[in-house]
Scaffold this motif. Structure first.
Motif, PDB file in Angstrom:
ATOM      1  N   CYS A 161      15.847   2.214   4.414  1.00  0.00           N
ATOM      2  CA  CYS A 161      14.160   1.754   4.339  1.00  0.00           C
ATOM      3  C   CYS A 161      13.758   3.392   3.555  1.00  0.00           C
ATOM      4  CB  CYS A 161      13.884   2.288   5.923  1.00  0.00           C
ATOM      5  SG  CYS A 161      12.181   2.069   5.824  1.00  0.00           S
ATOM      6  N   LEU A 162      13.072   2.585   2.747  1.00  0.00           N
ATOM      7  CA  LEU A 162      12.281   3.243   1.730  1.00  0.00           C
ATOM      8  C   LEU A 162      10.871   3.306   1.381  1.00  0.00           C
ATOM      9  CD1 LEU A 162      14.596   3.493  -1.815  1.00  0.00           C
ATOM     10  CD2 LEU A 162      14.384   5.213   0.552  1.00  0.00           C
ATOM     11  N   THR A 163       9.816   4.013   1.555  1.00  0.00           N
ATOM     12  CA  THR A 163       8.672   4.400   1.774  1.00  0.00           C
ATOM     13  C   THR A 163       7.843   4.329   0.503  1.00  0.00           C
ATOM     14  OG1 THR A 163       8.899   5.539   3.287  1.00  0.00           O
ATOM     15  CG2 THR A 163       6.714   6.446   2.311  1.00  0.00           C
ATOM     16  N   VAL A 164       6.876   3.894   0.030  1.00  0.00           N
ATOM     17  CA  VAL A 164       6.375   3.387  -1.454  1.00  0.00           C
ATOM     18  C   VAL A 164       5.460   4.923  -1.639  1.00  0.00           C
ATOM     19  CG1 VAL A 164       4.221   1.697  -2.563  1.00  0.00           C
ATOM     20  CG2 VAL A 164       6.457   0.747  -1.064  1.00  0.00           C
ATOM     21  N   THR A 165       5.773   5.317  -3.374  1.00  0.00           N
ATOM     22  CA  THR A 165       4.679   6.930  -3.089  1.00  0.00           C
ATOM     23  C   THR A 165       4.314   5.567  -4.021  1.00  0.00           C
ATOM     24  OG1 THR A 165       6.708   7.403  -4.397  1.00  0.00           O
ATOM     25  CG2 THR A 165       6.576   8.220  -2.070  1.00  0.00           C
ATOM     26  N   ALA A 166       4.426   5.242  -4.951  1.00  0.00           N
ATOM     27  CA  ALA A 166       3.425   4.679  -6.322  1.00  0.00           C
ATOM     28  C   ALA A 166       3.925   3.178  -6.415  1.00  0.00           C
ATOM     29  CB  ALA A 166       3.712   5.714  -7.628  1.00  0.00           C
ATOM     30  N   PHE A 167       3.060   2.280  -6.851  1.00  0.00           N
ATOM     31  CA  PHE A 167       3.168   1.014  -7.899  1.00  0.00           C
ATOM     32  C   PHE A 167       1.924   0.492  -8.510  1.00  0.00           C
ATOM     33  CE2 PHE A 167       0.059   0.626  -3.304  1.00  0.00           C
ATOM     34  CZ  PHE A 167      -0.997  -0.048  -4.289  1.00  0.00           C
ATOM     35  N   SER A 168       2.173  -0.362  -9.395  1.00  0.00           N
ATOM     36  CA  SER A 168       1.479  -0.984 -10.284  1.00  0.00           C
ATOM     37  C   SER A 168       1.919  -2.567  -9.765  1.00  0.00           C
ATOM     38  CB  SER A 168       2.462  -0.490 -11.832  1.00  0.00           C
ATOM     39  OG  SER A 168       3.368  -1.881 -12.190  1.00  0.00           O
ATOM     40  N   GLU A 169       1.670  -3.479 -10.496  1.00  0.00           N
ATOM     41  CA  GLU A 169       1.656  -5.136 -10.527  1.00  0.00           C
ATOM     42  C   GLU A 169       2.929  -5.578 -10.461  1.00  0.00           C
ATOM     43  OE1 GLU A 169       0.775  -6.306 -15.372  1.00  0.00           O
ATOM     44  OE2 GLU A 169      -0.803  -6.364 -13.469  1.00  0.00           O
ATOM     45  N   ASP A 170       4.418  -4.473 -11.488  1.00  0.00           N
ATOM     46  CA  ASP A 170       5.523  -4.531 -11.358  1.00  0.00           C
ATOM     47  C   ASP A 170       6.239  -4.075 -11.360  1.00  0.00           C
ATOM     48  OD1 ASP A 170       4.777  -3.573 -13.632  1.00  0.00           O
ATOM     49  OD2 ASP A 170       6.458  -5.055 -15.220  1.00  0.00           O
ATOM     50  N   ARG A 171       6.164  -3.304 -10.190  1.00  0.00           N
ATOM     51  CA  ARG A 171       7.114  -2.150  -9.851  1.00  0.00           C
ATOM     52  C   ARG A 171       6.377  -0.999  -9.036  1.00  0.00           C
ATOM     53  NH1 ARG A 171       9.134  -0.110 -14.570  1.00  0.00           N
ATOM     54  NH2 ARG A 171       9.150  -2.383 -15.625  1.00  0.00           N
ATOM     55  N   PHE A 172       7.291  -0.716  -7.574  1.00  0.00           N
ATOM     56  CA  PHE A 172       7.269  -0.047  -7.032  1.00  0.00           C
ATOM     57  C   PHE A 172       7.854   1.352  -6.818  1.00  0.00           C
ATOM     58  CE2 PHE A 172      10.558  -1.703  -4.316  1.00  0.00           C
ATOM     59  CZ  PHE A 172      11.171  -0.825  -3.898  1.00  0.00           C
ATOM     60  N   ARG A 173       7.512   3.160  -6.801  1.00  0.00           N
ATOM     61  CA  ARG A 173       8.569   3.757  -6.968  1.00  0.00           C
ATOM     62  C   ARG A 173       8.506   4.384  -5.281  1.00  0.00           C
ATOM     63  NH1 ARG A 173       5.156   6.371 -10.920  1.00  0.00           N
ATOM     64  NH2 ARG A 173       4.487   7.732  -9.982  1.00  0.00           N
ATOM     65  N   ALA A 220       1.001  -1.385   0.420  1.00  0.00           N
ATOM     66  CA  ALA A 220      -0.313   0.138  -0.115  1.00  0.00           C
ATOM     67  C   ALA A 220       1.113   0.795   0.182  1.00  0.00           C
ATOM     68  CB  ALA A 220      -1.031  -0.200   1.487  1.00  0.00           C
ATOM     69  N   ILE A 221       0.060   2.372  -0.404  1.00  0.00           N
ATOM     70  CA  ILE A 221       0.843   3.614  -0.466  1.00  0.00           C
ATOM     71  C   ILE A 221       1.555   4.026   1.013  1.00  0.00           C
ATOM     72  CG2 ILE A 221       1.035   6.415  -0.786  1.00  0.00           C
ATOM     73  CD1 ILE A 221       1.030   4.288  -3.143  1.00  0.00           C
ATOM     74  N   GLY A 222       3.080   4.354   1.500  1.00  0.00           N
ATOM     75  CA  GLY A 222       3.254   4.476   2.551  1.00  0.00           C
ATOM     76  C   GLY A 222       3.976   3.546   3.397  1.00  0.00           C
ATOM     77  N   ASP A 223       3.877   1.946   2.959  1.00  0.00           N
ATOM     78  CA  ASP A 223       4.083   0.988   3.215  1.00  0.00           C
ATOM     79  C   ASP A 223       6.088   1.495   3.202  1.00  0.00           C
ATOM     80  OD1 ASP A 223       1.939  -0.657   3.771  1.00  0.00           O
ATOM     81  OD2 ASP A 223       1.812  -1.920   2.448  1.00  0.00           O
ATOM     82  N   SER A 224       7.072   0.714   3.792  1.00  0.00           N
ATOM     83  CA  SER A 224       8.479   0.658   4.052  1.00  0.00           C
ATOM     84  C   SER A 224       8.913  -0.337   3.283  1.00  0.00           C
ATOM     85  CB  SER A 224       8.688   0.971   5.017  1.00  0.00           C
ATOM     86  OG  SER A 224       8.836   1.858   5.730  1.00  0.00           O
ATOM     87  N   ILE A 225       9.541  -0.385   2.581  1.00  0.00           N
ATOM     88  CA  ILE A 225      10.575  -1.619   1.361  1.00  0.00           C
ATOM     89  C   ILE A 225      12.245  -1.342   1.642  1.00  0.00           C
ATOM     90  CG2 ILE A 225      10.805  -2.784  -0.452  1.00  0.00           C
ATOM     91  CD1 ILE A 225       8.180  -2.252  -1.388  1.00  0.00           C
ATOM     92  N   CYS A 226      12.500  -2.391   1.979  1.00  0.00           N
ATOM     93  CA  CYS A 226      14.184  -1.475   2.483  1.00  0.00           C
ATOM     94  C   CYS A 226      14.599  -2.233   1.193  1.00  0.00           C
ATOM     95  CB  CYS A 226      14.188  -2.907   3.683  1.00  0.00           C
ATOM     96  SG  CYS A 226      16.323  -2.585   3.770  1.00  0.00           S
ATOM     97  N   THR A 227      15.420  -1.101   0.109  1.00  0.00           N
ATOM     98  CA  THR A 227      15.886  -1.931  -0.696  1.00  0.00           C
ATOM     99  C   THR A 227      17.214  -1.470  -0.929  1.00  0.00           C
ATOM    100  OG1 THR A 227      14.222   0.215  -1.397  1.00  0.00           O
ATOM    101  CG2 THR A 227      15.889  -0.586  -2.759  1.00  0.00           C
ATOM    102  N   ASP A 228      18.129  -2.828  -0.566  1.00  0.00           N
ATOM    103  CA  ASP A 228      20.064  -2.252  -0.383  1.00  0.00           C
ATOM    104  C   ASP A 228      20.234  -2.132   0.659  1.00  0.00           C
ATOM    105  OD1 ASP A 228      21.171  -3.961  -2.423  1.00  0.00           O
ATOM    106  OD2 ASP A 228      21.909  -2.442  -3.418  1.00  0.00           O
ATOM    107  N   GLY A 229      19.723  -2.229   1.903  1.00  0.00           N
ATOM    108  CA  GLY A 229      19.739  -2.152   3.319  1.00  0.00           C
ATOM    109  C   GLY A 229      19.350  -0.434   3.445  1.00  0.00           C
TER     110      GLY A 229
END
Length: 198
Positions: A33-45, A22-31
């Motif tokens: 912590c980034l917050t998801v601002t947008a996503f589709s079925e195969d990517r997130f920003r 969901a928008i606002g979730d955290s995804i750790c990216t190469d260590g």
């Protein structure tokens, strides 16, 4: 990667980490912590400040580079590693990789200022991967990597001289901070207790 003033927008192609995202979730990216601002079925920003990108080394990523991804821990989940916050302490350098007993030894060089933050058999996060310090070295530390870790993370693509994000164990950082405060007279000791009527 797109620069937008003082921040950088990163777009990551992926699948598994997008389950229930969901928008606002955290995804750790190469260590990191980034917050998801947008996503589709195969990517997130996600957005990150330039200073975060520089401190973590994410500003050096080129399109097509692989990154390690991990969703935030659920309180109902078994914790298979140590606590990683996604708050990178420094960027180290791969000093060497060598085969060892069916796996590999990965040596990481860090500035001497960071030496108090790691111990043999302690925990460290490298590119967001929870690992155990196998030994300490003159220039840093060495971790042991099993084949599964090499297959499932980007650690298997690293070469001597590659930059690598390093996050030291949060418990160790708190202990060092408490010791520092105590040394400067900010801790609680018998003298403090006597002065305050105990």
């Amino acid at each position: 990667m797109r620069r937008r003033g003082e921040k950088i927008e990163i777009e990551v192609a992926c699948k598994t980490v997008l389950e229930d995202v969901a928008i606002g979730d955290s995804i750790c990216t190469d260590g990191v912590c980034l917050t998801v601002t947008a996503f589709s079925e195969d990517r997130f920003r996600a957005d990150m400040m330039t200073v975060t990108a520089q401190k973590s080394g994410l500003d050096r990523l080129a399109p097509g580079a692989s990154v390690n991804l991990e969703r935030a821990l659920l309180p109902t989940t078994r914790m298979g590693g140590h606590i990683l916050q996604g708050h990178v302490d420094t960027v180290g350098t791969v000093a060497g990789i060598s085969p060892h007993e069916g796996g590999y030894l990965l040596s990481v060089k860090v500035d001497r200022d960071w030496f108090p933050y790691f111990v043999a058999q302690g925990s460290v996060g490298l590119n967001g991967v929870s690992l155990t310090v196998a030994r300490t070295d003159a220039d840093g530390f060495t971790v042991s990597l099993i084949p599964e870790t090499l297959r499932e993370t980007n650690l298997g693509t690293l070469e001597r001289g590659s930059p690598i994000t390093v996050e030291f164990d949060i418990v160790g950082k708190y202990i060092l901070r408490a010791k520092e405060c105590h040394t400067k007279g900010g801790g609680i000791d018998m003298d403090f207790l006597r002065r305050n009527g105990f």
